[in-house]
Every structure is written in C-alpha cells, then in structure tokens.
Design a protein around this motif. Structure first.
Motif, PDB file in Angstrom:
ATOM      1  N   ARG A 289      82.983 105.807 105.616  1.00  0.00           N
ATOM      2  CA  ARG A 289      81.790 105.393 105.157  1.00  0.00           C
ATOM      3  C   ARG A 289      81.759 103.945 105.641  1.00  0.00           C
ATOM      4  O   ARG A 289      82.461 103.154 105.797  1.00  0.00           O
ATOM      5  N   LEU A 291      80.281 100.492 103.940  1.00  0.00           N
ATOM      6  CA  LEU A 291      79.611  99.818 102.640  1.00  0.00           C
ATOM      7  C   LEU A 291      78.912  98.625 103.157  1.00  0.00           C
ATOM      8  O   LEU A 291      78.018  98.310 102.485  1.00  0.00           O
ATOM      9  N   TRP A 396      73.576  99.055 101.526  1.00  0.00           N
ATOM     10  CA  TRP A 396      74.063 100.275 100.808  1.00  0.00           C
ATOM     11  C   TRP A 396      73.679 100.190  99.360  1.00  0.00           C
ATOM     12  O   TRP A 396      73.616  99.100  98.796  1.00  0.00           O
ATOM     13  N   MET A 404      72.881 104.735 102.687  1.00  0.00           N
ATOM     14  CA  MET A 404      74.233 105.218 102.613  1.00  0.00           C
ATOM     15  C   MET A 404      74.672 105.715 104.309  1.00  0.00           C
ATOM     16  O   MET A 404      73.853 106.465 104.676  1.00  0.00           O
TER      17      MET A 404
END
Ligand code: HEC
Length: 426
Positions: A289, A291, A396, A404
């Motif tokens: 991911r 952030l 985010w 996201m």
C-alpha cells in the motif's frame, strides 16, 4: 460459391437459420442461471430479477448492451493478467453470441418446458453446516443516508488454537450489505482495545489506527474473510488453513448501502475447522500500500506506487485492489529475483462498487526476494463523475472523500513458519 450469391440465397430463405434459432428455455436460461441469477434474484444485490422468461424479456435490449460492453457480469480484470482466476465471472464469447443471437431474433421463449429449479438452491450454508456460527446481532439500517463504517467485536470462545479451513458469510440483507470484513484479533492485540465486545460502534480513524510500537503485524489483526456482492464461498486451499488463536475475537467491519427499505441485518459468519493441523498456513496481508499518496487537484491520472519484498518464499492465492471513488486503475506485478517481471493482475477500469477478490486458479510460487509492486491510478479531474471535489489535494484516509491504495494479498507459507518473516527485508 460466390459469396454475394450465398448472402442473397440466405436472405431469400430465412428458414435456413431456423434450426439454430436460440430460445430462452433451451439456450438462454442455462447461461442466466449459471452467470446472472446469484445477483439477479429477489432480495439479492441487483435491482431486477432474471428468474423467469417474463422477468427477463423486457430487459432484452439492456442485457444485449450490458453483455456486449462487458459491463455485466461485473468483472474488471483483463486477460492481460498473467493468471487465470478461479472466480472469473466474465462470459465467454460463445455465451455472449448466444445471448445476442437470441435477442436479435426477437427473444423467443421456445417450447414452454419446465425450466427446472428456477434459482440455484440458496440453502443457508453453501459449504455445509459450520462447526461454529458467529452472529452479528441486528444492525439497524435506515431507509436513506450514507452509513458510517460500523464495527462489532465478538469473542470466538475457543479454548485451543484452532485451524480454520474455510469460512462463509450468510448475509441476511443482501440488497443492503455493501461489504463486511471479518478480522481475527488475538489476545493481547492493541487493535480497538478501548471498545466493548458485543456492541455496535463507530470508531474514528485515529481510534482504528491506534497501535503499540513494534507490534507484530499478524498479532494485531488478520483478515479472516471479506464479503462483497457476488462473493462465492470457497475453502482457501486444499491442505491450507487460517489460524485462530485461543481467546481471539472476531472484529466485524461493516458497510451498508441504504436503498429506501428500512431493515435490521442479522448476518452470520460460519467457521469450518480443519480436521488436523494443516501443512500450509494462509495469511492475508494489507502491507502492499502507499500511505504517502498525494493526489494533486484536477489530476486525471495520478499514479501511486507501492512495493514490498518477500523475506521468505510464499505462494500467492489472491489479490484484491482497494481504492475509493477516485480510483481508476490498478496493476499488480511480481519482479522475480532473476529480474523478470510478470503481471499478476490488471484492472484498467476500477469500479469502487465492486471490491472483488481475484483468486488465482493455481497458487503462484514466489521465491524469497520477489518484489511485489502495485501501481494505482487515480482520476481527480471533474470528468470523474464520482469525484466529490476535484479542487482538493487528496491524501490517505478512510472516508470516501479521501483515498487509499492497497493491494490486499493472500499468501501461503508453511504452517510452522513465523509469518513475520514475510516482511523481513525491505
Ligand atoms: C455479481 C453480481 C451480478 C452478476 C453476477 C450479474 N449482475 Fe447484472 N447487475 C448487478 C447489479 C448490482 C446491477 C445494478 C447496478 C449496476 O448496473 O451496476 C446490475 C444491473 C444489470 C443490468 C441493468 C443495466 C442497466 O442498463 O441498468 C443488466 C441488463 C444486467 N445487470 C444484466 C446481467 C446479466 C445478463 C448477467 C449475467 C450474464 C448479470 N447481469 C450478472 C449485479 C450482477
């Protein structure tokens, strides 16, 4: 024969095509039954039911358009993805041709035969009777309004560490549930410790994020199972299971979409225990991911990148792209230690309404040192009809006005291995 002559001949004798004329009962119903009615039946997620000729006939034109454009069934991975997915919902060209051929012929019903068990039997549990059922005690869903993410912590009440070979959601209000995720929270976890058990609550982002410094990823929480419309229950893997430690809780994270009908949802989660300790452990991770994403105002195609390196060999079971309303595309690749790159999943037209988990037909071997990389595209321009504010710089966050970029992965390792070693290298 001269082709123009052939065409003229065929036009002159339309009866030639009669034997292959598609009919609802013979040709169309089997396709709808296999590919559409899980969602297109009363009280399921789609707004119209396709469970009889009478219901389907008026939708012929719309069905033609939906299947030719491949808008239906909803399935967003391209064939460029290197792997075949075992839950692929997309129609074959032959199925599309059958449907369009039938519609172009005027949607005939055909012989009025019994079309059999109209809807696949929706017995409560597809995987059989669970060993343990965990209930979500009545969540009230109002008629209208945007619903916050709603949480519930339920103790599992198992006295021994338990391997679970499968889990299944039995969803009560299927037209209202947008998604439900069930996480395992081990004893001692710092996740949502300030909230009582067996009570529905709505924590803030800060409350959800609170964690102990240096806490191991899997000791905090692990995804057990996610539900989204169209989900098909299936065991994770022959000989593989997820671990629930004694004294754990299940944390439900629920999102409802009101549709004008007020209701109380009583969904359930069924657990199926493994008969013996499995050789393989299935883990869900959310660490691929970005952030730090920062989407500039008006940007029609901002690219956010994330990567992680596997600290030990693992096998990949599934990938689930997650973005919000500005999400437009996601690609997930593996860069192997020998340098070659493979596309694992390509979703060129992401649709936030469909939080699909793409399950590989065959788990994919990833040697230690493999870099997993995801690239998420975002459309923050006014051309994105779902964009709440093209003038915003977007960071985010878990509100839909924020963004996201996560590629959720399910990985398989030996049952005895320490899962934290997956993240050993950067
Ligand atoms: C995974 C669930 C799911 C499956 C499977 C599915 N649909 Fe749908 N369908 C929906 C939902 C939800 C809607 C309404 C929202 C939308 O249009 O996306 C819909 C809408 C439609 C519409 C209306 C589109 C419009 O113009 O308003 C048609 C036509 C349709 N589906 C045809 C099909 C056909 C034909 C199949 C099978 C070949 C199929 N669907 C399979 C969920 C599904």
């Amino acid at each position: 024969m001269h082709s123009r002559y052939l065409t003229a001949l065929l036009l002159a004798f339309p009866a030639f095509s009669a034997p292959s004329e598609k009919t609802f009962t013979r040709d169309v119903w089997p396709i709808l039954q296999a590919r559409c009615v899980t969602c297109h039946q009363p009280d399921a997620v789609a707004p119209m039911a396709f469970t009889s000729y009478k219901e389907v006939r008026p939708w012929s034109r719309a069905i033609r358009e939906a299947v030719v454009s491949r808008a239906m069934p909803p399935w967003h991975a391209t064939k460029a993805s290197a792997h075949v997915f075992r839950n692929d919902r997309s129609l074959s060209q032959a199925e599309i041709d059958t449907l369009t051929g039938w519609i172009d012929a005027g949607s005939p019903e055909g012989p009025a035969v019994e079309i059999g068990t109209s809807v696949p039997s929706d017995s409560k549990w597809h995987l059989g009777k669970p060993d343990l059922v965990i209930q979500v005690p009545g969540v009230h869903v109002p008629k209208t309004g945007v619903q916050p993410y709603t949480f519930l912590i339920v103790p599992v009440h198992i006295e021994h560490d338990t391997w679970v070979r499968a889990a299944e959601f039995c969803i009560d209000q299927r037209s209202l549930v947008h998604h439900i995720n069930a996480f395992v929270r081990e004893p001692g976890s710092s996740y949502l410790t300030d909230f009582p058990r067996n009570e529905i609550f709505v924590p803030t982002v800060a409350e959800r994020g609170k964690k102990r410094a240096g806490e191991a990823v899997f000791a905090r929480r692990q995804l057990l199972l996610g539900y989204e419309p169209g989900y098909e229950p299936m065991p994770w893997l022959q000989g593989g299971a997820k671990l629930i430690k004694a004294g754990s809780d299940i944390v439900f994270e629920m999102h409802f979409n009101p549709n004008g009908k007020e209701a109380v949802d009583h969904s359930e989660l069924g657990l199926y225990f493994a008969a013996e300790a499995p050789a393989q452990r299935v883990l869900a991770i959310d660490t691929l991911r970005d952030l730090d994403l920062q989407i500039p105002p008006q940007d029609p195609n901002y690219l956010s990148k994330a990567s992680m390196t596997l600290g030990r060999p693992a096998r990949l079971l599934s990938v689930q792209p997650h973005m919000h309303v500005r999400g437009r595309s996601m690609e997930v690749r593996a860069i192997y230690p020998d340098g070659h790159t493979e596309m694992l999943l390509s979703v060129p037209k992401y649709d936030f309404n469909w939080q699909t988990t793409y399950v590989l037909k065959e788990p994919l071997n990833l040697p230690a040192g493999t870099v997993l990389e995801s690239v998420a595209g975002f459309n923050n321009s006014p051309n994105n009809a779902f964009n709440p504010d093209p003038a915003a710089t977007v960071h985010w966050g878990d509100q839909t006005t924020e963004e996201m970029h996560i590629a959720f992965l399910e990985l398989v390792i030996e049952a005895a291995a320490n899962p934290e070693v997956l993240f050993a290298s950067k």
